[in-house]
Design an enzyme around this catalytic site. Sequence first.
Site, PDB file in Angstrom:
ATOM      1  NE  ARG A 129      -4.209   1.796   0.995  1.00 27.91           N
ATOM      2  CZ  ARG A 129      -5.068   2.268  -0.140  1.00 27.91           C
ATOM      3  NH1 ARG A 129      -5.267   1.064  -0.854  1.00 27.91           N
ATOM      4  NH2 ARG A 129      -6.251   3.261   0.432  1.00 27.91           N
ATOM      5  CB  THR A 426      -9.423  -1.646  -7.541  1.00 29.80           C
ATOM      6  OG1 THR A 426      -9.673  -0.470  -6.526  1.00 29.80           O
ATOM      7  CG2 THR A 426      -8.726  -2.594  -6.861  1.00 29.80           C
ATOM      8  CD  GLU A 446      -8.843   6.143  -4.988  1.00 28.41           C
ATOM      9  OE1 GLU A 446      -9.809   5.523  -4.135  1.00 28.41           O
ATOM     10  OE2 GLU A 446      -9.332   7.352  -5.212  1.00 28.41           O
ATOM     11  CG  ASP A 468      -8.420   5.196  -0.650  1.00 22.18           C
ATOM     12  OD1 ASP A 468      -9.262   6.588  -1.379  1.00 22.18           O
ATOM     13  OD2 ASP A 468      -8.255   4.530  -0.354  1.00 22.18           O
ATOM     14  CB  SER A 495      -7.226   0.336   1.256  1.00 23.28           C
ATOM     15  OG  SER A 495      -7.158  -1.073   0.302  1.00 23.28           O
ATOM     16  N   GLY A 516     -14.059  -2.428  -6.992  1.00 26.36           N
ATOM     17  CA  GLY A 516     -14.889  -1.585  -6.503  1.00 26.36           C
ATOM     18  C   GLY A 516     -15.023  -0.547  -5.378  1.00 26.36           C
TER      19      GLY A 516
HETATM   20  N1  GLU Z   1      -8.454   2.800  -2.856  1.00 25.66           N
HETATM   21  C1  GLU Z   1      -9.711   1.831  -3.207  1.00 25.66           C
HETATM   22  C2  GLU Z   1      -8.940   1.979  -1.733  1.00 25.66           C
HETATM   23  O1  GLU Z   1      -7.687   1.091  -1.472  1.00 25.66           O
HETATM   24  C3  GLU Z   1      -9.455   1.132  -3.957  1.00 25.66           C
HETATM   25  C4  GLU Z   1      -9.842   1.690  -5.046  1.00 25.66           C
HETATM   26  C5  GLU Z   1     -11.136   2.123  -5.675  1.00 25.66           C
HETATM   27  O2  GLU Z   1     -11.155   0.614  -5.399  1.00 25.66           O
HETATM   28  O3  GLU Z   1     -11.715   2.845  -5.577  1.00 25.66           O
HETATM   29  O4  GLU Z   1      -9.909   0.131  -1.038  1.00 25.66           O
END
Ligand code: GLU
Length: 622
Positions: A129, A426, A446, A468, A495, A516
């Site tokens: 990450r 993702t 992201e 995030d 996340s 998602g």
């Molecule tokens: N930033 C999101 C996460 O780490 C993943 C990106 C997304 O699918 O929106 O959960």
Amino acid sequence: MQRMNLAMYLARLGAALFIAIAVLPLLALAAEGGSGYAASIGVPQIDAAQAVGSSAGNAGSRGVVSVSHPLAAAAGAQILEAGGNAIDAAAAIQFALNVVEPQFSGIGGGGFMMVHLAAENRTFIVDSREKAPAGASADMFLGQTFLAASTSGHSIGVPGTLKGIDYALRQWGSMPLAATLAPAIRLAEEGFRINRFLAADTYNVRTTLQPETRAIFRLPDGSPLPEGHLLVQPALAQTFRLIARDGIDPFYTGDIARAILDVQLRSQIGPAGAGRMTASDLAGYDIAVRQPVEGDYRGYTIKSMPPPSSGGLALLMMLELLEPFPIGSGDGWRFGGRDALHVMIEAMRLTFADRSVWMGDPDFVPVPVKGLLSECFLATRRAFIDSGSRMAAPLPGDPRACDSPAAPSPSRLPQVPVEEEKGMHTTHFSVLDAAGNFVSYTSTTEYTWGTGILVPGYGFLLNNQLTDFNFTPQFSASIGHPGANDAGPFKRPLSSMAPTILFKDGKPLVAYGASGGPTIINTVLNITLNLVDHRMDIQQAIDASRLSVTSAAGAVRCEAGLPPDSLRQLVELGHDLPDGAGVPFCNESIGSVQAVVVDVQNGRRYGGADQRSEGTVISLPR
Ligand code: GLU
């Protein structure tokens, strides 16, 4: 799911994509079932006791990959075919995805690679990450809009994907980094025909904001790329060649690092300014190896992603909340029945309320994992679920007394902000090798296209992962809010990604996960209930319509295909469903799931993949 005959398969690969040594074994693969692709529809249910109609066709398979893009699946299959293990194949898949699905993941981002090593019977996660730079501060996004922040250098986290893969290969792989880069180099250099998903995503404004991005992902006249366009990425190919030759140092301390540091200064937001990443942030980036969170659900063991993701923790909380309800027993509890959907919604609302207060990077804030997963806490939360009525928007609970006897007295925490809804970003892929090693890997930049900033001369996109974090700092000593996901130096943003493996009697059965954003958690919940409670096989479980709620307030997102009667009854209960001229109207597409399965009874190996993207399973016969 993508079904390919051999001709289509080879056409997609492109004449020069794979050298003969790779194609010949794939011909053998194709001969097995008359197809280069082993379909999983109609496979036995996951419970060995329930397994029916298993075919010997794939027994003893040398490996299975399930990936959201056929060319990246082929890259993984090529590596398995050449004797690589699941970690090698995962590396090749991730690099190939950087080329063929550049909008979702790549070396400018981060991810979580869950690994199960068969010989040691050990499951762990390589956490790559992104981290905040040393200069990050809790108020760095205060007052910013998501669009402004997420297209600025300010939101770029120090990328981890390359370091994570390099580490995993050194520890558990059997091939050098260069070998796993080879398929991606060819794809980038020789080009490939883009699918309808990538073509549609080139309409996104993020392909227009920076000249380097526009030059690759738009036509010369500025219009989006059409499906079937031959996309060639010479700069990215050169970057991969450089890494294949010199390893990861150019990326973290050399020429690529300098290019990243320069470009993040280019776009600024408000008084917060440009990106704050420094050479020492990049040089100092390190991965973490973490133990999964683990829970039981009706005789199965689920291992999933711990903090700094909320994914596994929230998944296990929901499953524990739901276990006493007779989901799958028939009538309103059947798949899509009113009672089953109602309790799922309520469990999601409660868990998302708790998630936004207590979860964050455990290297910086104490996350009360034990308390959140305890029956001591969850019984108090479950008490809000009434199968005959909808609860008012739940406040977050306080698990600390169930976490430690020395915990402070319970707080009355305020209602949490509604989670920002985002779309399909993702990627998740799963791999199984001949030795029974699994990889369940969720990876991201992201938002779709990340910041939209392509590193000049190097051809890869930079993430906007720092968005995030909480935009408005939540820490408050007076009300006892821990501000667990407030931004801070070196911290990883919270996340939702949830690479998961389902076990029975200590043996891994299914590796799965989803794309998602926050809906990932609910998609993985939907799949788990479909497998365990609704007795679906993996492909049915993936195909089935999904439902998702990502806030305590409870706005429901749902896919077409759920029974209209149940939806009407949910509205009568007071649930907030999308309205289509007076009737509930579900038409979303929620996440993309790729899974691999071992049938414990007969050893048969197969996969399932998602038609919501170009999900593809390739299974190598004995
Ligand atoms: N930033 C999101 C996460 O780490 C993943 C990106 C997304 O699918 O929106 O959960």
